[in-house]
Design an enzyme around this catalytic site. Structure first.
Site, mmCIF file in Angstrom:
data_model
loop_
_atom_site.group_PDB
_atom_site.id
_atom_site.type_symbol
_atom_site.label_atom_id
_atom_site.label_comp_id
_atom_site.label_asym_id
_atom_site.label_seq_id
_atom_site.Cartn_x
_atom_site.Cartn_y
_atom_site.Cartn_z
ATOM 1 N N GLY A 96 62.838 34.671 -7.033
ATOM 2 C CA GLY A 96 62.270 33.470 -7.635
ATOM 3 C C GLY A 96 62.055 33.744 -9.119
ATOM 4 O O GLY A 96 61.532 34.805 -9.494
ATOM 5 N N GLN B 214 65.666 30.774 2.499
ATOM 6 C CA GLN B 214 64.375 30.853 1.806
ATOM 7 C C GLN B 214 63.468 29.683 2.203
ATOM 8 O O GLN B 214 62.249 29.821 2.210
ATOM 9 C CB GLN B 214 64.576 30.835 0.283
ATOM 10 C CG GLN B 214 65.137 32.128 -0.302
ATOM 11 C CD GLN B 214 66.651 32.101 -0.407
ATOM 12 O OE1 GLN B 214 67.324 31.427 0.373
ATOM 13 N NE2 GLN B 214 67.195 32.841 -1.354
ATOM 14 N N ASP C 76 66.071 28.221 -12.317
ATOM 15 C CA ASP C 76 66.264 29.620 -12.733
ATOM 16 C C ASP C 76 66.622 29.728 -14.207
ATOM 17 O O ASP C 76 66.443 30.776 -14.818
ATOM 18 C CB ASP C 76 67.341 30.276 -11.867
ATOM 19 C CG ASP C 76 66.801 30.498 -10.470
ATOM 20 O OD1 ASP C 76 66.862 29.547 -9.660
ATOM 21 O OD2 ASP C 76 66.275 31.595 -10.204
ATOM 22 N N LYS D 72 68.793 27.169 -7.029
ATOM 23 C CA LYS D 72 69.402 27.576 -5.756
ATOM 24 C C LYS D 72 70.556 26.673 -5.358
ATOM 25 O O LYS D 72 70.485 25.451 -5.502
ATOM 26 C CB LYS D 72 68.305 27.572 -4.686
ATOM 27 C CG LYS D 72 68.721 27.956 -3.291
ATOM 28 C CD LYS D 72 69.447 29.279 -3.209
ATOM 29 C CE LYS D 72 68.696 30.454 -3.787
ATOM 30 N NZ LYS D 72 69.577 31.622 -4.071
HETATM 31 O O1 MRU Z 1 67.942 33.633 -4.962
HETATM 32 P P1 MRU Z 1 66.485 33.309 -5.113
HETATM 33 O O2 MRU Z 1 65.759 33.242 -3.820
HETATM 34 O O3 MRU Z 1 65.807 34.200 -6.128
HETATM 35 O O4 MRU Z 1 66.475 31.840 -5.729
HETATM 36 C C1 MRU Z 1 65.262 31.247 -6.092
HETATM 37 C C2 MRU Z 1 65.405 29.871 -6.581
HETATM 38 O O5 MRU Z 1 66.481 29.359 -6.761
HETATM 39 C C3 MRU Z 1 64.154 29.134 -6.967
HETATM 40 O O6 MRU Z 1 64.278 27.778 -6.688
HETATM 41 C C4 MRU Z 1 63.922 29.302 -8.461
HETATM 42 O O7 MRU Z 1 63.917 30.665 -8.810
HETATM 43 C C5 MRU Z 1 62.685 28.664 -8.918
HETATM 44 S S1 MRU Z 1 61.297 29.613 -8.377
HETATM 45 C C6 MRU Z 1 59.852 29.003 -8.623
#
Ligand code: MRU
Length: 354
Positions: A51, A199, A240, A251
């Site tokens: 995240g 997730q 991200d 994501k």
């Molecule tokens: O691959 P991940 O689980 O790290 O992806 C996380 C996401 O895409 C979240 O939506 C993003 O980091 C925002 S977190 C508050």
């Protein structure tokens, strides 16, 4: 009022950076202690800590781990070793800009201490990491307040996991949903399970339940019919990386939701702190998208997997163009209809990266 997160995803204890191993949730709550930068990098790549904002906080604590490692191993050229550890850490995952942001912001604090590498380097890095951590917590609360005000009845939809597991506080999109639910501005959350690593099913459901929020998990391919049939009044997702024109990466599956939201005339919001902005990139096409191993997709076949070679495409993120975004919810407020001009005004003269 400060809202206490139900779990602290990343923190510091004694001489170590401590993480909740998110790959073990929801079944087990296991901690990982990082005394070496490589342990932290492995945890980041395995998604034990994940995240975007949590990666920023972990990156900052990671610089203190790096300094500790330098002090413990006394290499010939301490600053060179420290710099190379920080660089490896910042590159552990490519898409979330927060990781490099956290590393660089902490690192800048010790520039003036060169050429000596003393305990003061470690202490300064740790102090800055703690500051970044508590700042993220504060930003989460501000976003929750701004975002909740955008809802006025009905149910909301989200993807992936954006709560206390992913941030230094109560979450980005999750914080908005939590606040909107407590203010009775929404009465239900539909959370996508989020293939391939689930997730949504593993982590968001766990966070929603711990916060007593009414929710339903749906498979990703149910999003369109749920939007049409279930009183969805808004969609909120995390990010991200948000670039100069308002395009953003999140994501995989987020872009699909944005397209569907437009068709169903449902407002589509992105909630992210200023540490997620990367004004150095002009459009979303420039965002590096992490591709992960085919096994993450194929593992659902378990032992029934035939020998046949599978061709698998497994991008962990996708890019949503700004034209599909109703608003970006940030600690500063909500930027409606983002585009290159108003994003630049929103960030102000200094941009955001400090
Ligand atoms: O691959 P991940 O689980 O790290 O992806 C996380 C996401 O895409 C979240 O939506 C993003 O980091 C925002 S977190 C508050």
């Amino acid at each position: 009022m400060t809202i206490t997160p139900t779990i602290q995803a990343v923190g510091w204890n004694g001489d170590e950076c401590v993480l909740v191993d998110q790959t073990k949730l929801p079944g087990q709550e296991v901690l990982i202690s990082c005394r070496k930068v490589q342990t932290l990098i492995d945890a980041i790549q395995a998604l034990s800590v994940r995240g975007a904002p949590a990666l920023g906080v972990a990156g900052a604590y990671g610089t203190a781990v790096a300094a500790r490692e330098v002090l413990d191993t006394r290499p010939k050229d301490p600053w060179h070793f420290f710099d190379s550890l920080c660089e490896k850490l910042a590159e552990a995952r490519p898409t979330a800009v927060n990781l490099r942001w956290g590393v660089e912001r902490a690192r800048k604090k010790v520039e003036a201490l060169r050429p000596d590498f003393s305990l003061r380097v470690f202490e300064t890095l740790l102090t800055e990491a703690k500051e970044i951590h508590s700042e993220d917590h504060k930003w989460n609360e501000q976003m929750a307040k701004h975002g909740a005000a955008l809802f006025n009845g009905g149910a909301a939809m989200t993807v992936c996991n954006t709560g206390d597991l992913c941030t230094g506080g109560i979450g980005t999109a999750f914080g908005v949903l939590r606040e909107a639910f407590f203010q009775k501005r929404i009465d239900h959350v539909y959370a996508l399970e989020t293939r391939p690593l689930l997730q949504g099913l593993r982590l968001t459901a766990w966070e929603l339940a711990r916060n007593n929020i009414d929710y339903t998990i749906i498979c990703d391919n149910m999003a369109a019919s749920v939007m049409r049939d279930k009183r969805i009044s808004g969609i909120v997702v995390g990010a991200d990386r948000i670039v100069a024109n308002g395009d953003f990466a999140n994501k995989i599956g987020t872009y699909m939701l944005a397209v569907l939201a437009k068709h169903h005339r449902i407002p589509f919001y992105v909630a992210a702190p200023s540490s997620t902005f990367d004004p150095s990139l002009s459009t979303g096409k420039e965002i590096p998208i992490e591709e992960r191993k085919p096994e993450e997709i194929l593992s659902v076949l378990g032992t029934n997997r035939p020998e046949a070679p599978f061709r698998v495409f497994n991008p962990a993120f996708d890019v949503t163009p700004h034209e599909l975004v109703t608003g970006i919810i940030c600690e500063k407020g909500t930027l409606l209809s983002p585009n290159a001009e108003n994003v630049s005004r929103f960030l102000g003269e200094k941009g955001v990266l400090q």
